[in-house]
Design an enzyme around this catalytic site. Structure first.
Site, PDB file in Angstrom:
ATOM      1  N   LYS A 116       3.350  11.486  -0.947  1.00  0.00           N
ATOM      2  CA  LYS A 116       4.250  10.465  -1.507  1.00  0.00           C
ATOM      3  C   LYS A 116       4.857  10.884  -2.834  1.00  0.00           C
ATOM      4  O   LYS A 116       5.963  10.471  -3.169  1.00  0.00           O
ATOM      5  CB  LYS A 116       3.480   9.136  -1.642  1.00  0.00           C
ATOM      6  CG  LYS A 116       3.086   8.573  -0.269  1.00  0.00           C
ATOM      7  CD  LYS A 116       2.095   7.425  -0.349  1.00  0.00           C
ATOM      8  CE  LYS A 116       2.759   6.154  -0.793  1.00  0.00           C
ATOM      9  NZ  LYS A 116       1.864   4.983  -0.542  1.00  0.00           N
ATOM     10  N   GLY A 163      -1.115   2.269   4.893  1.00  0.00           N
ATOM     11  CA  GLY A 163      -1.745   1.021   5.321  1.00  0.00           C
ATOM     12  C   GLY A 163      -2.198   0.144   4.162  1.00  0.00           C
ATOM     13  O   GLY A 163      -3.130  -0.629   4.297  1.00  0.00           O
ATOM     14  N   GLU A 199       2.734   4.568 -11.074  1.00  0.00           N
ATOM     15  CA  GLU A 199       4.043   3.959 -10.883  1.00  0.00           C
ATOM     16  C   GLU A 199       4.121   2.692 -11.703  1.00  0.00           C
ATOM     17  O   GLU A 199       3.135   1.951 -11.814  1.00  0.00           O
ATOM     18  CB  GLU A 199       4.238   3.594  -9.402  1.00  0.00           C
ATOM     19  CG  GLU A 199       5.411   4.266  -8.784  1.00  0.00           C
ATOM     20  CD  GLU A 199       5.491   4.070  -7.277  1.00  0.00           C
ATOM     21  OE1 GLU A 199       5.167   2.976  -6.772  1.00  0.00           O
ATOM     22  OE2 GLU A 199       5.899   5.023  -6.605  1.00  0.00           O
ATOM     23  N   TYR A 201       4.559  -0.995 -12.301  1.00  0.00           N
ATOM     24  CA  TYR A 201       4.347  -2.108 -11.383  1.00  0.00           C
ATOM     25  C   TYR A 201       5.550  -3.039 -11.466  1.00  0.00           C
ATOM     26  O   TYR A 201       5.833  -3.620 -12.521  1.00  0.00           O
ATOM     27  CB  TYR A 201       3.054  -2.849 -11.739  1.00  0.00           C
ATOM     28  CG  TYR A 201       2.771  -4.019 -10.824  1.00  0.00           C
ATOM     29  CD1 TYR A 201       2.543  -3.811  -9.469  1.00  0.00           C
ATOM     30  CD2 TYR A 201       2.732  -5.321 -11.321  1.00  0.00           C
ATOM     31  CE1 TYR A 201       2.290  -4.877  -8.623  1.00  0.00           C
ATOM     32  CE2 TYR A 201       2.475  -6.385 -10.469  1.00  0.00           C
ATOM     33  CZ  TYR A 201       2.255  -6.158  -9.132  1.00  0.00           C
ATOM     34  OH  TYR A 201       2.005  -7.217  -8.302  1.00  0.00           O
ATOM     35  N   HIS A 207      10.281  -6.146  -0.579  1.00  0.00           N
ATOM     36  CA  HIS A 207      10.130  -4.889   0.151  1.00  0.00           C
ATOM     37  C   HIS A 207      11.236  -4.865   1.208  1.00  0.00           C
ATOM     38  O   HIS A 207      11.240  -5.678   2.132  1.00  0.00           O
ATOM     39  CB  HIS A 207       8.740  -4.821   0.811  1.00  0.00           C
ATOM     40  CG  HIS A 207       8.548  -3.635   1.713  1.00  0.00           C
ATOM     41  ND1 HIS A 207       7.571  -2.682   1.519  1.00  0.00           N
ATOM     42  CD2 HIS A 207       9.217  -3.251   2.826  1.00  0.00           C
ATOM     43  CE1 HIS A 207       7.660  -1.771   2.474  1.00  0.00           C
ATOM     44  NE2 HIS A 207       8.644  -2.102   3.289  1.00  0.00           N
ATOM     45  N   GLU A 274      11.397   3.263   2.760  1.00  0.00           N
ATOM     46  CA  GLU A 274      10.976   2.017   2.120  1.00  0.00           C
ATOM     47  C   GLU A 274      11.443   1.933   0.667  1.00  0.00           C
ATOM     48  O   GLU A 274      11.298   2.898  -0.088  1.00  0.00           O
ATOM     49  CB  GLU A 274       9.445   1.885   2.165  1.00  0.00           C
ATOM     50  CG  GLU A 274       8.899   1.773   3.584  1.00  0.00           C
ATOM     51  CD  GLU A 274       7.405   1.396   3.625  1.00  0.00           C
ATOM     52  OE1 GLU A 274       6.973   0.828   4.634  1.00  0.00           O
ATOM     53  OE2 GLU A 274       6.682   1.675   2.650  1.00  0.00           O
ATOM     54  N   ASN A 289       8.173   6.584   5.851  1.00  0.00           N
ATOM     55  CA  ASN A 289       7.231   6.664   6.964  1.00  0.00           C
ATOM     56  C   ASN A 289       7.898   7.461   8.078  1.00  0.00           C
ATOM     57  O   ASN A 289       8.912   7.033   8.634  1.00  0.00           O
ATOM     58  CB  ASN A 289       6.831   5.268   7.447  1.00  0.00           C
ATOM     59  CG  ASN A 289       6.012   4.509   6.410  1.00  0.00           C
ATOM     60  OD1 ASN A 289       6.178   3.327   6.211  1.00  0.00           O
ATOM     61  ND2 ASN A 289       5.134   5.207   5.711  1.00  0.00           N
ATOM     62  N   ARG A 291       7.603   8.110  11.178  1.00  0.00           N
ATOM     63  CA  ARG A 291       7.044   7.731  12.490  1.00  0.00           C
ATOM     64  C   ARG A 291       7.639   6.399  12.907  1.00  0.00           C
ATOM     65  O   ARG A 291       8.424   5.807  12.178  1.00  0.00           O
ATOM     66  CB  ARG A 291       5.534   7.571  12.348  1.00  0.00           C
ATOM     67  CG  ARG A 291       5.230   6.584  11.202  1.00  0.00           C
ATOM     68  CD  ARG A 291       3.805   6.129  11.163  1.00  0.00           C
ATOM     69  NE  ARG A 291       3.447   5.501   9.931  1.00  0.00           N
ATOM     70  CZ  ARG A 291       3.551   4.207   9.651  1.00  0.00           C
ATOM     71  NH1 ARG A 291       4.055   3.366  10.553  1.00  0.00           N
ATOM     72  NH2 ARG A 291       3.200   3.714   8.488  1.00  0.00           N
TER      73      ARG A 291
HETATM   74  P1  ADP Z   1       3.931  -0.046   8.993  1.00  0.00           P
HETATM   75  O1  ADP Z   1       4.724   0.304   7.791  1.00  0.00           O
HETATM   76  O2  ADP Z   1       4.354   0.567  10.256  1.00  0.00           O
HETATM   77  O3  ADP Z   1       3.751  -1.489   9.055  1.00  0.00           O
HETATM   78  P2  ADP Z   1       1.233   0.189   8.157  1.00  0.00           P
HETATM   79  O4  ADP Z   1       1.187   0.656   6.730  1.00  0.00           O
HETATM   80  O5  ADP Z   1       0.906  -1.223   8.475  1.00  0.00           O
HETATM   81  O6  ADP Z   1       2.585   0.660   8.731  1.00  0.00           O
HETATM   82  O7  ADP Z   1       0.317   1.131   9.002  1.00  0.00           O
HETATM   83  C1  ADP Z   1       0.353   1.130  10.409  1.00  0.00           C
HETATM   84  C2  ADP Z   1      -0.973   1.509  10.937  1.00  0.00           C
HETATM   85  O8  ADP Z   1      -1.318   2.807  10.552  1.00  0.00           O
HETATM   86  C3  ADP Z   1      -2.094   0.637  10.463  1.00  0.00           C
HETATM   87  O9  ADP Z   1      -2.994   0.563  11.518  1.00  0.00           O
HETATM   88  C4  ADP Z   1      -2.675   1.398   9.289  1.00  0.00           C
HETATM   89  O10 ADP Z   1      -4.015   1.060   9.105  1.00  0.00           O
HETATM   90  C5  ADP Z   1      -2.480   2.811   9.753  1.00  0.00           C
HETATM   91  N1  ADP Z   1      -2.189   3.790   8.707  1.00  0.00           N
HETATM   92  C6  ADP Z   1      -1.048   3.905   8.012  1.00  0.00           C
HETATM   93  N2  ADP Z   1      -1.084   4.944   7.186  1.00  0.00           N
HETATM   94  C7  ADP Z   1      -2.284   5.524   7.357  1.00  0.00           C
HETATM   95  C8  ADP Z   1      -2.934   6.668   6.791  1.00  0.00           C
HETATM   96  N3  ADP Z   1      -2.354   7.444   5.880  1.00  0.00           N
HETATM   97  N4  ADP Z   1      -4.182   6.963   7.207  1.00  0.00           N
HETATM   98  C9  ADP Z   1      -4.762   6.199   8.142  1.00  0.00           C
HETATM   99  N5  ADP Z   1      -4.208   5.127   8.715  1.00  0.00           N
HETATM  100  C10 ADP Z   1      -2.986   4.793   8.338  1.00  0.00           C
HETATM  101  P1  ADP Z   2       1.559   2.313   1.877  1.00  0.00           P
HETATM  102  O1  ADP Z   2       1.690   3.808   2.056  1.00  0.00           O
HETATM  103  O2  ADP Z   2       0.171   1.841   1.881  1.00  0.00           O
HETATM  104  O3  ADP Z   2       2.484   1.567   2.789  1.00  0.00           O
HETATM  105  P2  ADP Z   2       3.435   1.761  -0.275  1.00  0.00           P
HETATM  106  O4  ADP Z   2       3.693   2.756  -1.359  1.00  0.00           O
HETATM  107  O5  ADP Z   2       4.456   1.639   0.771  1.00  0.00           O
HETATM  108  O6  ADP Z   2       2.024   2.090   0.369  1.00  0.00           O
HETATM  109  O7  ADP Z   2       3.144   0.353  -0.935  1.00  0.00           O
HETATM  110  C1  ADP Z   2       2.648  -0.731  -0.175  1.00  0.00           C
HETATM  111  C2  ADP Z   2       3.062  -2.040  -0.818  1.00  0.00           C
HETATM  112  O8  ADP Z   2       2.541  -2.128  -2.150  1.00  0.00           O
HETATM  113  C3  ADP Z   2       4.564  -2.225  -0.980  1.00  0.00           C
HETATM  114  O9  ADP Z   2       5.170  -2.745   0.173  1.00  0.00           O
HETATM  115  C4  ADP Z   2       4.649  -3.163  -2.166  1.00  0.00           C
HETATM  116  O10 ADP Z   2       4.487  -4.515  -1.796  1.00  0.00           O
HETATM  117  C5  ADP Z   2       3.471  -2.750  -3.023  1.00  0.00           C
HETATM  118  N1  ADP Z   2       3.907  -1.763  -4.038  1.00  0.00           N
HETATM  119  C6  ADP Z   2       3.898  -0.440  -3.922  1.00  0.00           C
HETATM  120  N2  ADP Z   2       4.375   0.162  -5.029  1.00  0.00           N
HETATM  121  C7  ADP Z   2       4.705  -0.816  -5.873  1.00  0.00           C
HETATM  122  C8  ADP Z   2       5.221  -0.865  -7.225  1.00  0.00           C
HETATM  123  N3  ADP Z   2       5.484   0.251  -7.885  1.00  0.00           N
HETATM  124  N4  ADP Z   2       5.411  -2.080  -7.789  1.00  0.00           N
HETATM  125  C9  ADP Z   2       5.117  -3.220  -7.138  1.00  0.00           C
HETATM  126  N5  ADP Z   2       4.625  -3.244  -5.884  1.00  0.00           N
HETATM  127  C10 ADP Z   2       4.405  -2.072  -5.257  1.00  0.00           C
HETATM  128 MG    MG Z   3       4.563   1.643   2.809  1.00  0.00          MG
END
Ligand code: ADP
Ligand code: ADP
Ligand code: MG
Length: 446
Positions: A116, A163, A199, A201, A207, A274, A289, A291
């Site tokens: 990331k 996730g 990052e 906040y 989102h 995103e 993402n 995928r």
């Molecule tokens: P989406 O953005 O598609 O909604 P999510 O963040 O909800 O994705 O993740 C989708 C699925 O993949 C969930 O079951 C989550 O637990 C799993 N997942 C996502 N990223 C990872 C990761 N880096 N390692 C393991 N599981 C992951």
């Molecule tokens: P993941 O890989 O688990 O999906 P993300 O980086 O996409 O992680 O962040 C997941 C969620 O966390 C975002 O959808 C948002 O709601 C919150 N988030 C992430 N980064 C920030 C930020 N810098 N400030 C505020 N909220 C954040």
């Molecule tokens: Mg995300």
């Protein structure tokens, strides 16, 4: 076109991919763990292979077991679904070495966007605005120095995170030492990588993510945005398209931004970029993402494009045969994630046997699930057991349709969040469309 595809996943997404293959005349190979012998994806596929014990680490994440099943079955391609191996560059590389097509972008792109921190640098270089923050920080001391420049509150994030895991909010410096080592250790054990970055906040944000589809001929089509601001602990629970907060000109701008970024990255296949959107309507890149996304059906409903079929076609070397105009958004779609959990007991995940099941129906109501009557939900995997998706001409009509469908849904024997979602849909914040990512936390439902 491929004649046989192996699906390296389970649950509703494995079923979703099997359905697309069947419509395309492609034979399917399921893999399953010892806990998933009775799973729906196993009985729907043309062939199946047990690849190990219940824990995902020992089965669905066992790359050589998955590849052995592919070789034994003669599958020409592997669809990874989401989660599990879907963003694993090493797995994509191994597929390549075995002469099997990984349905997704190249290993190089997976590697670059899967980190990331690296993804943010790549986007910055392509002139995409990113959330202010730092590069990798090695230890709490370095992190504190960097934090002073960024300012509090801030987030510590795992570069390999996903996730909603591996993220910690820090309000003031005193919280740093403890949170940093906790988050880093959590990331190391969950993702095998303890690398962390910081990052700023952002508060009062939405989102907003853009769906992209790119073929190997340089055609890039943006399929509109999804609003995934309804979250609990940084995890999405309800998604809609279009976003009630994004105007036509903002959508246009976001599409141009994403097109430029995808060209810079050399992206192929389906992907999601995103962003966080601030109160002034400015977008900041958060992550990509690489995928299929859980919430892809809302985009399918408003564009009429089958994303899974296009992932397969693009991987087989076919060009996109439609234009962005032909896929422009029609009406409004909403998805609710049905999770096996108890909202009254702090969302404790549940499992157990489905004693009664009634799936809602009617025009433009879709329920993606791997449940069936008498099926036992195993305790080993993700708690999402279904996705309810509706499509209507207007947002108001879509909300009413979702309410009606949720009222109709019956899943007995397993705790689920259906009623909680129904309450949420009635709240002013949701109805107005102005809810932000911190809505549920502020409402007190963490
Ligand atoms: P989406 O953005 O598609 O909604 P999510 O963040 O909800 O994705 O993740 C989708 C699925 O993949 C969930 O079951 C989550 O637990 C799993 N997942 C996502 N990223 C990872 C990761 N880096 N390692 C393991 N599981 C992951
Ligand atoms: P993941 O890989 O688990 O999906 P993300 O980086 O996409 O992680 O962040 C997941 C969620 O966390 C975002 O959808 C948002 O709601 C919150 N988030 C992430 N980064 C920030 C930020 N810098 N400030 C505020 N909220 C954040
Ligand atoms: Mg995300």
């Amino acid at each position: 076109m491929f004649s046989k595809i192996l699906i390296a996943n389970r649950g509703e997404i494995a079923v979703r991919v099997i359905r697309a293959c069947r419509e395309m005349g492609i034979s399917t190979v399921a893999v399953y763990s010892e806990a998933d012998r009775d799973a729906l994806h196993v009985s729907l596929a043309d062939e199946c292979y047990c690849i190990g014990p219940a824990r995902a680490k020992d089965s669905y994440l066992n790359m050589s077991a998955v590849l052995s099943a592919a070789a034994a079955s003669g599958a020409q391609a592997i669809h990874p679904g989401y989660g599990l191996l879907s963003e694993n560059a090493e797995f994509a590389r191994l597929c390549e070495q075995c002469g099997i097509t990984f349905i997704g972008p190249s290993p190089e792109v997976l590697f670059r966007m899967g980190d990331k921190d690296e993804a943010k640098r790549t986007m910055k270089a392509a002139s995409v605005p990113v959330i202010p923050g730092s590069g990798l920080v090695e230890n709490p001391e370095e992190a504190k120095r960097t934090a002073a420049e960024i300012g509090y509150p801030l987030l510590i994030k795992a570069r390999a995170g996903g996730g909603g895991r591996g993220i910690r909010l820090i309000q003031k410096e005193e919280e740093f030492d403890r949170a940093f080592s906790q988050a880093s250790e959590e990331a190391a054990s969950a993702f095998g990588d303890g690398g962390m970055y910081l990052e700023k906040y952002m508060t009062g944000v939405k989102h907003v993510e853009m769906q992209v589809l790119c073929d190997t001929f340089g055609n890039i089509i943006c399929l509109g945005e999804r609003d995934c601001s309804m979250q609990r602990k940084n995890q999405k629970i309800l998604e809609e398209s279009p976003s009630p907060a994004v105007s036509g000109s903002q959508r246009e701008k976001l599409s141009q931004l994403c097109e430029r970024a995808m060209r810079a990255v050399g992206y192929t296949g389906a992907g999601t970029v995103e962003f966080l959107m601030d109160r002034d309507g400015r977008f900041y890149f958060m992550e990509m993402n690489t995928r299929l996304q859980v919430e892809h059906p809302v985009t399918e409903m408003v564009t009429g494009i089958d994303l899974v079929k296009w992932q397969i076609r693009v991987a087989a070397g076919l060009p996109l045969d439609f234009t962005a105009e032909e896929a422009s958004l029609r009406g409004h779609a909403i998805e609710c994630r049905i999770n096996a959990e108890n909202p009254k007991e702090n969302f404790r995940p549940g499992c157990g046997k489905v004693t009664l099941l009634h799936i809602p129906g009617g025009p433009s109501v879709r329920f993606d699930t791997a449940l069936y009557p008498d099926y036992s939900v195993p305790p080993f995997y993700d708690s999402m057991i279904g996705k309810l998706i509706v499509h209507a001409k207007t947002r108001e009509e879509a909300i009413r349709k979702m309410q009606a469908a949720l009222c109709e849904l019956v899943i007995e024997g397993v705790d689920h969040n259906g009623e909680f979602l129904l309450e949420l849909l009635q709240e002013d914040a949701f109805q107005s469309g102005r809810y932000t990512t911190s809505y549920l936390a502020e409402r007190g439902s963490l």
